[in-house]
Structures are given as C-alpha cells and as structure tokens.
Write an enzyme that holds these catalytic residues in place. Structure first.
Site, PDB file in Angstrom:
ATOM      1  CG  ASP A  39      11.981  -2.647 -13.499  1.00 10.90           C
ATOM      2  OD1 ASP A  39      12.316  -2.873 -12.308  1.00 10.90           O
ATOM      3  OD2 ASP A  39      11.316  -1.666 -13.871  1.00 10.90           O
ATOM      4  CB  ALA A  40      15.446  -6.266 -18.005  1.00 15.91           C
ATOM      5  CE1 TYR A  42      11.278  -9.479  -8.363  1.00 14.99           C
ATOM      6  CE2 TYR A  42       9.642  -9.597 -10.127  1.00 14.99           C
ATOM      7  CZ  TYR A  42       9.988  -9.763  -8.791  1.00 14.99           C
ATOM      8  OH  TYR A  42       9.056 -10.223  -7.903  1.00 14.99           O
ATOM      9  CE  LYS A 123      -4.524  10.752   9.000  1.00 13.73           C
ATOM     10  NZ  LYS A 123      -5.241  10.369   7.807  1.00 13.73           N
ATOM     11  NE  ARG A 144     -10.544   3.042   9.599  1.00 16.34           N
ATOM     12  CZ  ARG A 144     -11.672   3.678   9.885  1.00 16.34           C
ATOM     13  NH1 ARG A 144     -12.601   3.797   8.970  1.00 16.34           N
ATOM     14  NH2 ARG A 144     -11.866   4.176  11.094  1.00 16.34           N
ATOM     15  CD  GLU A 181      -3.300   4.920   4.306  1.00 13.15           C
ATOM     16  OE1 GLU A 181      -3.463   4.258   5.367  1.00 13.15           O
ATOM     17  OE2 GLU A 181      -4.025   5.870   3.974  1.00 13.15           O
ATOM     18  CE  LYS A 322      -6.088  14.556   8.430  1.00 20.08           C
ATOM     19  NZ  LYS A 322      -7.404  14.972   8.031  1.00 20.08           N
TER      20      LYS A 322
END
Ligand code: IVH
Length: 697
Positions: A39-40, A42, A123, A144, A181, A322
């Site tokens: 991270d550093a 980046y 899902k 959506r 998503e 589901k």
C-alpha cells in the site's frame, strides 16, 4: 506561462511508467489476488504522479490513476436508460428445484442426456451495476434501478480501484457493457466500522447497507474512502467479431481486460456436478471474506442462452440457488446474565426455540449493555436472530412494528448474579464485570475449566460437570486444590465410578509435568492466549523472571502491547495469584526450564509465501499456522523464500518460485507437512519426537 517547467522526454516517460505501474498493481491485486506493490509503495507512486501532473496539467489524461476522484455531479445523479434491461433471476431453494430447472432447460433444448455445461459462481450480496466502455475507456456507470432505468453514478464508480478506467490488452472492443456486483468485504466492513466508531460517526448494520450507502454519496471524495469492490459477472454488450462462445470464456476475456471475476467461478457438467458445486459453496460460505446468499447457475453456451431466451423479468438460462436463511425471527422471552472466566457479565437472550440454518436455537448472545441499548431490545420483543456457521447465535435487531404490549426493560444487574459482589464498569469499556475474581464461584468454575483444558494443563476427564460439583461442594477453590483430591472422595461423586475417579487422579498426576508456556496460558491471565504465553515463556525463560518483570520489560516481548503488559503485570502483583502459583508448584506442577516452547518451531528463520486459494482454510489461517511454527510469511517470492504454498489461481508468485527453484507445495502436501511439524516431527532429521498430546488442529 514562462515559469512552467519544461516537458522533457524523461518526464513523459516517468509519467507513463508510473501510470503503467499503478494500473498493473491494481490488475495484479484485484484480478490475480497477488499484490505486487505494498500500500505504501502504491501511495508513494500515486503521489509522485499527482505531483508531476499538477506541474503539467496538460499531461493529465482522464484515465490516469490520479483521476479516480472527481467532482460531484452538479445536478445529482442523472437517469440512465439501460440499452439491455437488467433482469432478475428466478430462485431455487433446494436440490429438487435445481433439478427441476435442469429438466426444464434440457426439455426446452430437446436434449435427452444430462450433460449440459453450466457456469456457476457465488451470488454476491451487494448491488448490481452496469459499466459501459467505449474504445476501451469507461464512459458510464449506473445502478440497476428498476432494471430499465438506473442512476448514473459514474463519478462514484470511478473511485473503485477494481474498476478499470481503461481496458487492458491489444484487441479492445469498440463497445463493451459489463455488469457485476459492488460490495464490501468483511475485512473492509470491519475496518470501516472501526473508523466510524473512532470518529464517533454512525456504524453500518451490515456490509450490504454500507455498500449501498457508499454508492449513493453525492460526493465521490466520500465514496473513495469506502472499501467498495467490484466483481464482474456478465457481459451485456460486446462489439467484437471475435467474441467468445461461452459465458465462462467471456469471463476469462473480462479478466484480460482487467476485471475481477469470482475466484469460485467454475464450469460443471450435468446435474450431479451442479448439486455438488452448490453444496461445496455452501460449506465454503463461512470462510469467504464477503457475503453471498447463494449460487448463480448459468447455461454456459451463449448460443443456448439465446435459444432459451427470457420469461417476464428473468432469463430461462439461469437460476439463483439460495442458501437456507441465516436469519429468523422469534420471541425474546427472558434475559439471563452469565459470568465468564474474567468476570465479564454477558447478557444471554432466552428465545422461543426456532430453527436457523438447520439448527435449533434457543439462546443467543446480546454481548453487553451497549449492545442492548443499540438494539433497543425489551423482554417480550419480536427479534431477528442470526446464526452463521459455528458462531454463537446473535440477536441482530428488534422488529419494533411487532412489539406487543407489556414488554419489559432489560435491567443490567448491579450485583454479580452468582456471588453478589457489586459489579464494575470501567470507563471506555463496554463490559460490566464482577470484580470478585476467584472468590466468585462462576469465575472459579470457568478458571478451572480453562486450567484443565486441552491446550492448558490438559487434564483428561476433568469436564464441566465434575468441575461444577467440585466447586459446589467446595472441595476445590483454586487450581492447586485439584492436586490434593483423593480417588476415594472423587468416587463419591454421582456418575463418577471408582474406575474413572482413579483415571482422573492419574490424569492429574500426568498433567503435573507440563511446559512453561502451557502453565502461563493455564493461569488464565486476561488477554494472554496461547501465542502470547509462548512469547512470554521464550522471552523470559523462567517463571521467576516473568513474575518479576517490570511493565517496560513486558512491553518488550514480541506482540505484547501496553494493554496485555498491564494485565500480566497486574496479575502477578496480586498476592492471591502469587499464592496460587506457589501452591501449584508445591503441589508438584513442574516443567523443564529449557522446554520453553509449547510448540516446536521447526520453521524458525524461514520465510514462506502463500498464494492462490486454499480449500481447507483461509490464507490468514495458513499464515497463522506457519507463524506459529516460527516462520515469517511474506507477500513476495525471492531466492531466500523457503517454500511457496500454491493453491488454484496462483499466478506470478508461483512462476517466480519455479524460476528461482523454490520448493512449491500444493494444498495436500502443505497440510501433511503442517501436521507433521505441528506434532513435533522434525523436518531436517526426519526423526520424530515423542508424539505430543497436543492436537495439531
Ligand atoms: S447474473 C440476467 N451473477 O443477483 C441476470 N447476478 O437476481 C444476470 N447477483 O441483482 C444476473 N451475484 O446483482 C448474476 N454472480 C452473479 C450474481 C448476480 C449477484 C445479483 C445481481 C442481480 C440479482 C439477480
């Protein structure tokens, strides 16, 4: 402007290089789950690029990694009409309904063998969005909405590092519309709420709400601070003469373009394999770092998808399986208060029994007083219960609309429900405690259970029921009293026959010979788990040294911070704790001072790397187990790497390991090595020590 610094070829090159590195880092991180920059690093590159671009604003490109956070849309979110409607899916709730779907599909396609190929994936429980790319550049992103018209949230979606601003690769379609998503992972959610708590702002109820709230922010600056991620699952439009013929191949193409797709995505053939996929995913659900509520099953071949077409608002070629609901509603009948080993008083909800995700639940934890206030729960309320895996069931919310008359407030006790001492609540802590320590029978019982537990002194046969009786009869007040029990007396206890009384005496005898880390752990000092006990033992070498350690000495121990140090210090400064320790030693509890390590550390000094996904554990668990064996775990492979554990999806790290001739282990061989190391079998010499009675789990 005469002051403007010159634009040299070196400058163009540096800017181009930084952009490539940053894009590549995102791609490796999100698509291959294989970080190349910390991270550093980046952030350092991003800041450098920002600095160069601010000096040369004419060189800023809309797809530069610095251009993720833009201005808020002046007029709020515009309406966006979807060129292809965003449909929903039909649901299947059990195997029969999946089989019925397969049968319908096969009949419609006039196929009589059960060998159709499906593409399956989780899902995700987030929000659907659609992204439009023209000539490789992201031009629009929308929610959506009602499926035909959504809200244009392009500026917000641009802030997600997992959404490419431009497509990678050589052959880029003129037009591409990708759907997927947006969600927040469990770890992202924890960090987000942690920050909210610190800042005193509102915490989110669950990752989905947090994701929805974050996408709806008018200011993209705010969205950019939220740990939103995108996972692609569908191509709505692609303008490419060479487009793939199957959904799974399209997903592979999306990865090349720089989109993350789900690592659990798999092709299966025939209905039996389909059911197995759904079952395995259900088992894996708890180990994933994001919420899923089922599996999506799609006919893989696009030609067949077109042939099957749609009914009303859902395609005929797909279905959502589901999982059984993890939440149920029931009545809160009463609240009882339990006293734990460290005196923490936990409110426990007594419920009208209800089946949640396959198990009958009649109790749930309410955690603490703050939680009761947060929930606004009252006795008699209708409540929502959640049970996930092995986790203790929880009350997640109250259904206030269904609150009956005559509900009663939940009163937190002011006296310990077991010993009657005045309870304490320390400022800044959520927990209410009974301060009586081992004078409180409840804490004595819990302390004894802990003392006897497998990873502590491992006293075989000393279970909860016997401990309860020993405490109630006041035969045992401190752990040291255990070692003065006589078989004859024990045999009087109901359900403890003479034989098992003698067995217990033998087990006590055996447990006297232990190790220093086990002994420290067994004392039950607050916040001192097995790992910390091991570190303390290694650091100080002897119990005397530990008992005399000053606060600063304790803080010098690996992984011991001020809080843990204070607990350890306070424990050994309490006279009756010192007395208990002395009594235990008098009673013959002993260890060899040299035997300071509870667990063998055969990997001390070695560096290991984990890459790809593991089936039987998360990477974090794998990491913890390697660390417990003394290894360091790193994110990158080098010549010095002792071993690489590579699961499916392993990418460049595996290649690097092979290139450098570093040992590579697949999951099965890793597991068998782990088991051997954890049980103390020495790797180098191949000789195995006495099998230890510690389980390797
Ligand atoms: S495919 C034609 N795949 O489920 C519909 N949808 O009921 C194509 N969802 O709101 C949808 N994960 O947001 C598909 N792997 C996945 C999904 C997924 C979650 C959501 C989607 C939509 C709903 C469909």
């Amino acid at each position: 402007m005469s002051q403007k610094p010159p634009e040299t070829p070196e400058l163009f090159e540096e800017i181009a290089q930084l952009r490539t590195e940053l894009d590549e880092a995102n791609y490796r991180y999100y698509v291959h789950d294989d970080p190349t920059l910390t991270d550093a690093d980046y952030d350092r590159r991003l800041r450098r690029l920002q600095e160069l671009e601010s000096r040369h604003p004419d060189l800023i490109a809309p797809d530069s990694p610095t251009q993720r956070v833009g201005a808020a849309p002046a007029e709020g979110f515009p309406e966006v009409k979807h060129a292809v409607p965003m449909l929903s899916l039909d649901n299947a709730f059990n195997d029969e309904e999946i089989m019925a779907f397969v049968k319908r599909v096969n009949e419609r396609l006039e196929r009589d063998s059960d060998d159709l190929t499906f593409c399956c994936e989780p899902k995700l429980d987030g929000l659907a969005v659609s992204l439009v790319y023209e000539n490789g550049a992201l031009v629009s992103g929308a929610t959506r909405g009602d499926g035909r018209t959504g809200e244009g949230i392009t500026s917000n979606l641009r802030t997600l590092r997992s959404i490419p601003l431009k497509l990678r690769g050589e052959s880029i379609p003129q037009l591409l519309e990708v759907r997927g998503e947006v969600y927040i992972s469990h770890s992202g959610f924890e960090a987000l709420n942690e920050r909210a708590r610190k800042e005193g702002s509102k915490v989110f109820a669950n990752p989905r709400n947090a994701a929805a709230g974050s996408l709806r922010q008018l200011d993209p600056q705010v969205t950019a601070q939220r740990p939103l991620e995108f996972c692609a699952y569908q191509v709505a439009r692609i303008d490419d003469y060479n487009a793939p013929m199957t959904h799974s191949a399209l997903m592979a193409r999306l990865r090349e373009f720089g989109f993350r797709t789900n690592p659990e995505l798999d092709r299966v053939q025939g209905s039996a394999a389909l059911l197995t996929y759904c079952q395995h995913l259900g088992e894996k659900r708890e180990r994933l770092d994001y919420d899923i509520d089922g599996a999506v099953i799609k006919v893989d071949e696009l030609r067949l998808q077109r042939e099957l077409g749609f009914v009303a608002r859902a395609p005929r070629w797909a279905i959502a399986y589901k999982f059984p609901a993890q939440e149920q509603t029931t009545w809160l009948k009463a609240v009882e208060f339990q006293v734990g080993r460290t005196g923490a008083i936990t409110p426990v909800a007594r419920l009208d029994p209800v089946t949640v995700a396959g198990a009958l639940v009649s109790n749930a934890t309410l955690h603490n007083q703050d939680e009761i206030v947060r929930l606004g729960a009252m006795i008699g309320d209708r409540v929502v219960i959640r049970r996930a895996g092995d986790v203790i069931p929880q009350v997640v919310r109250v259904i206030e609309d269904e609150r009956p008359e005559g509900v009663l407030p939940i009163e937190f006790p002011r006296h310990c429900p077991v010993c009657g001492s005045d309870v304490e609540r320390i400022d800044g802590e959520a927990v209410v405690r009974c301060p009586a320590g081992l004078f409180c029978a409840a804490q004595r019982k819990e302390a004894l259970k802990h003392f006897a537990s497998r990873r502590a002194l491992d006293i075989d046969g000393l279970g909860t029921k016997i401990i309860d009786q020993l405490i109630e009869r006041e035969w045992v007040k401190t752990p040291a009293d255990l070692f003065h029990l006589k078989a004859q007396a024990l045999a009087e206890l109901p359900r403890l026959a003479e034989k098992s009384a003698q067995n217990l005496i033998d087990a006590l005898e055996k447990s006297r010979h232990t190790t220093l880390p086990r002994f420290i752990y067994a004392l039950g000092i607050r916040e001192v788990g097995e790992a910390t006990a091991g570190n303390l033992a290694r650091h100080f070498g002897t119990l005397e040294a530990l008992m005399q350690a000053a606060l600063a000495d304790l803080e010098a121990v690996e992984d011991v911070g001020p809080v843990v140090a204070a607990h350890v210090h306070a424990f050994f400064n309490e006279p009756h704790n010192r007395e208990t320790v002395a009594q235990l030693i008098d009673a013959g509890v002993r260890w060899e001072e040299a035997e300071v390590s509870a667990r063998p550390q055969p990997l001390l000094g070695q560096t290991w790397v984990l890459t790809g996904t593991l089936e039987s554990m998360t990477r974090d668990e794998g990491k913890a187990r390697l660390q417990a064996l003394g290894a360091k775990v790193s994110g990158s492979v080098s010549k010095k790497t002792a071993g690489v554990v590579a699961g499916p999806g392993a990418g460049s790290k595996l290649a690097k390991a092979e290139e450098l001739n570093v040992d590579v282990f697949d999951e099965a061989s890793f597991l068998s090595r782990l088991a051997a190391w954890e049980s103390g079998a020495s790797r180098e010499s191949g000789e195995s020590e006495q099998p230890s009675n510690e389980e390797s789990a």
